[in-house]
Design a protein around this motif. Structure first.
Motif, short mmCIF file in Angstrom:
data_model
loop_
_atom_site.label_atom_id
_atom_site.label_comp_id
_atom_site.label_asym_id
_atom_site.label_seq_id
_atom_site.Cartn_x
_atom_site.Cartn_y
_atom_site.Cartn_z
N LEU A 112 0.88 -1.22 0.03
CA LEU A 112 0.07 -0.09 0.03
C LEU A 112 1.02 1.21 -0.13
CD1 LEU A 112 -2.74 1.34 0.16
CD2 LEU A 112 -2.79 0.86 2.67
N ALA A 113 1.10 1.92 -1.14
CA ALA A 113 2.20 2.82 -1.39
C ALA A 113 1.72 4.16 -1.20
CB ALA A 113 2.69 2.77 -2.71
N ALA A 114 2.49 5.00 -0.85
CA ALA A 114 2.37 6.53 -0.60
C ALA A 114 3.91 7.22 -0.70
CB ALA A 114 1.66 6.93 0.66
N ASN A 115 4.11 8.23 -1.09
CA ASN A 115 5.39 9.03 -1.01
C ASN A 115 5.65 9.04 0.29
OD1 ASN A 115 7.48 10.98 -1.07
ND2 ASN A 115 6.22 12.60 -2.29
N ALA A 116 6.73 8.58 0.37
CA ALA A 116 7.49 8.35 1.78
C ALA A 116 7.95 9.49 2.62
CB ALA A 116 8.68 7.47 1.60
N LEU A 117 8.24 10.69 1.42
CA LEU A 117 8.74 11.95 2.08
C LEU A 117 7.69 13.05 2.39
CD1 LEU A 117 11.72 12.20 -0.32
CD2 LEU A 117 11.62 11.10 1.83
N SER A 166 7.31 8.08 -10.35
CA SER A 166 6.68 9.02 -9.20
C SER A 166 7.84 9.93 -8.71
CB SER A 166 6.00 8.13 -8.20
OG SER A 166 6.88 7.59 -7.46
N GLY A 167 9.07 9.41 -8.81
CA GLY A 167 10.24 10.37 -8.56
C GLY A 167 10.24 10.36 -6.84
N CYS A 168 9.93 9.42 -6.41
CA CYS A 168 9.87 9.51 -4.72
C CYS A 168 9.96 8.21 -4.19
CB CYS A 168 8.80 10.24 -4.14
SG CYS A 168 7.26 9.86 -4.49
N PRO A 169 10.75 7.98 -3.11
CA PRO A 169 10.68 6.53 -2.39
C PRO A 169 9.30 6.47 -2.17
CG PRO A 169 11.89 8.26 -1.04
CD PRO A 169 11.60 8.84 -2.33
N LEU A 170 9.00 5.25 -2.10
CA LEU A 170 7.40 4.96 -1.62
C LEU A 170 7.47 3.91 -0.19
CD1 LEU A 170 5.99 3.84 -5.01
CD2 LEU A 170 5.73 6.05 -3.75
N ALA A 171 6.79 4.44 0.73
CA ALA A 171 6.59 3.91 1.83
C ALA A 171 5.40 2.81 1.56
CB ALA A 171 6.14 4.77 3.06
N ALA A 172 5.59 1.40 1.88
CA ALA A 172 4.55 0.65 1.21
C ALA A 172 4.54 -0.63 2.21
CB ALA A 172 4.78 0.18 -0.02
N PRO A 173 3.55 -0.45 3.37
CA PRO A 173 3.35 -1.79 3.96
C PRO A 173 2.67 -2.82 3.18
CG PRO A 173 1.85 0.06 4.67
CD PRO A 173 2.68 0.56 3.73
N SER A 174 2.28 -4.30 3.64
CA SER A 174 1.46 -4.81 2.95
C SER A 174 -0.09 -4.22 2.84
CB SER A 174 1.17 -6.25 3.54
OG SER A 174 0.86 -5.98 5.00
N ALA A 175 -0.84 -4.51 1.62
CA ALA A 175 -1.92 -3.80 1.40
C ALA A 175 -3.27 -4.31 1.95
CB ALA A 175 -1.93 -3.62 0.06
N ASN A 176 -3.31 -4.86 3.19
CA ASN A 176 -4.43 -5.34 3.88
C ASN A 176 -4.82 -4.52 5.09
OD1 ASN A 176 -1.59 -6.41 4.41
ND2 ASN A 176 -2.80 -6.73 6.52
N ARG A 177 -6.10 -4.62 5.64
CA ARG A 177 -6.22 -4.15 6.76
C ARG A 177 -5.50 -4.63 7.90
NH1 ARG A 177 -9.52 0.11 7.96
NH2 ARG A 177 -10.63 -0.87 9.31
N SER A 178 -5.03 -4.01 8.58
CA SER A 178 -4.01 -4.36 9.85
C SER A 178 -4.79 -5.65 10.46
CB SER A 178 -4.09 -3.32 10.90
OG SER A 178 -2.83 -3.47 11.60
N GLY A 179 -3.72 -6.81 10.59
CA GLY A 179 -4.05 -7.99 11.40
C GLY A 179 -4.45 -9.11 10.33
N SER A 180 -4.97 -8.55 9.06
CA SER A 180 -5.59 -9.78 8.10
C SER A 180 -4.36 -10.15 7.34
CB SER A 180 -6.45 -9.07 7.06
OG SER A 180 -7.48 -8.56 7.66
N PRO A 181 -4.81 -11.45 6.81
CA PRO A 181 -3.50 -11.97 5.71
C PRO A 181 -3.12 -10.90 4.63
CG PRO A 181 -5.38 -13.64 6.25
CD PRO A 181 -5.90 -12.45 6.75
#
Ligand code: AMP
Ligand code: MG
Length: 350
Positions: free
Chosen positions: A43-48, A139-154
């Motif tokens: 689940l990506a967003a601009n990390a900066l 996108s020209g920026c580093p991407l913060a990206a945890p797994s794209a699930n609701r927290s706790g789910s597979p």
């Protein structure tokens, strides 16, 4: 459909050049876009961009103290994010990147505190999936990206699984097909090595402990990898302290031989229960079953595990008796995820 509802829907994009440009523009504008990687969907967003990062926490319902991994497209993008790169880290980057290895080092001032949930370190990875790399580049920026699930789910391993959790909560998902590895990256903490400490494995993943040791020598395995933290104990990796990767079904991890497992499940399982087993077990089971790979093939288990966990809920399974994987190689990552999916509930059979 009202205009507000249309706006809230998540766009499904392909990995065509035109759709990638759209996804990159959304990311630059501070929106959330789920992207394929070789491990699981991120689940990506601009990390900066601190506000974009904040949105990740709310879309996932992620605990505020659980830091994010920053994804880069080439090794040169690493140095600005960290204070220094010790020799061991440089060696691993050379050998394992692009690939499923995340390294933790001291954070530079460029990385917002929010990314690291207040820690003075930052986790960085250079993914192997070509679509992920192209999106970071465009996108020209580093991407913060945890797994794209609701927290706790597979964690989700294809675009449909992302939408099950995230439809309406994020701007878009880029469909890059199923993920190859299937479990998240190996997380290695190297913050202590310059002071003479050993690198520490915080989360097992696609790059095995044996491979790391063949490259940089002895690696310490954090006790949270195979065990449960005791009350009041501090988690080196905050993500490891929660019950995690868990379906709604009650999962019990059954340790023992193939014969012992089959006999136990055939005796215990009721009509609403199922075996979460290896392909070889199916013929001998008298219960419903969902498979997650082959018994002696940890890569196939990693590939199938999260989808199998989600299928338990689709089939409204009440209790799932999971066959325990071997902890060799990538099997350690599979075991680590299953143990958390089971909330550490295990049974030993002959
Ligand atoms: P996810 O991106 O959802 O797969 O989770 C990332 C994992 O990396 C979690 O277990 C985090 O706790 C861990 N992590 C990320 N950054 C750090 C950090 N700076 N220090 C320790 N663990 C981290
Ligand atoms: Mg996760």
């Amino acid at each position: 459909m009202s205009e507000a509802e249309t706006k809230r829907r998540t766009r499904r994009l392909s990995d065509s050049p035109a759709d990638r440009r759209t996804a990159a523009a959304l990311l630059r504008a501070g929106e959330l876009v789920a992207i394929p990687t070789e491990t699981v969907y991120g689940l990506a967003a601009n990390a900066l961009d601190e506000r974009a990062v904040e949105r990740i926490f709310s879309a996932k319902g992620r605990p505020q103290d659980n830091p994010l991994i920053v994804h880069i497209a080439s090794q040169e993008d690493w140095a600005p994010l960290v204070r220094s790169i010790p020799a061991e880290a440089a060696c691993l980057a050379e050998a394992c990147w692009p690939g499923p290895l995340t390294m933790i080092l001291r954070r530079s001032a460029l990385v917002p505190e929010r990314v690291s949930a207040g820690l003075n370190t930052v986790a960085v990875r250079l993914p192997a999936h070509p679509t992920a790399r192209a999106l970071i580049q465009e996108s020209g920026c580093p991407l913060a990206a945890p797994s794209a699930n609701r927290s706790g789910s597979p964690s989700p391993t294809d675009a449909n699984r992302v939408l099950e959790d995230m439809d309406g909560r994020i701007a878009a998902v880029v469909d890059g097909g199923p993920c190859q590895v299937g479990v998240e990256s190996t997380v290695l903490d190297l913050t202590g090595v310059e002071a003479g400490g050993r690198p520490r494995l915080l989360r097992p993943g696609g790059v095995t402990a044996a491979r790391l040791e063949s490259l940089i020598g002895s690696v310490e395995i954090d006790p949270a990898v195979t065990g449960r933290l005791r009350e009041g104990e501090r988690a080196a990796s905050p993500g490891m302290k929660y019950k995690h990767y868990a379906p709604a079904a009650h999962v019990i991890l059954v340790r023992g031989t193939a014969e012992g497992y089959i006999a136990f499940v055939n005796k215990q399982a009721g009509p609403q229960d199922a075996a979460l087993c290896f392909e070889e077990d199916c013929d001998s089971l008298r219960t419903a079953f969902i498979t997650y790979g082959r018994r002696d093939d940890p890569e196939s288990q990693a590939h199938g595990l999260f989808d199998a966990l989600r299928r338990l809920d689709e089939q409204r399974v009440r209790t799932a008796y999971a066959a325990c994987p071997s902890v060799e190689g990538v099997g350690l990552a599979v075991y680590n995820r299953l143990l958390r999916a089971a909330g550490f509930e295990t049974v030993d059979v002959q």
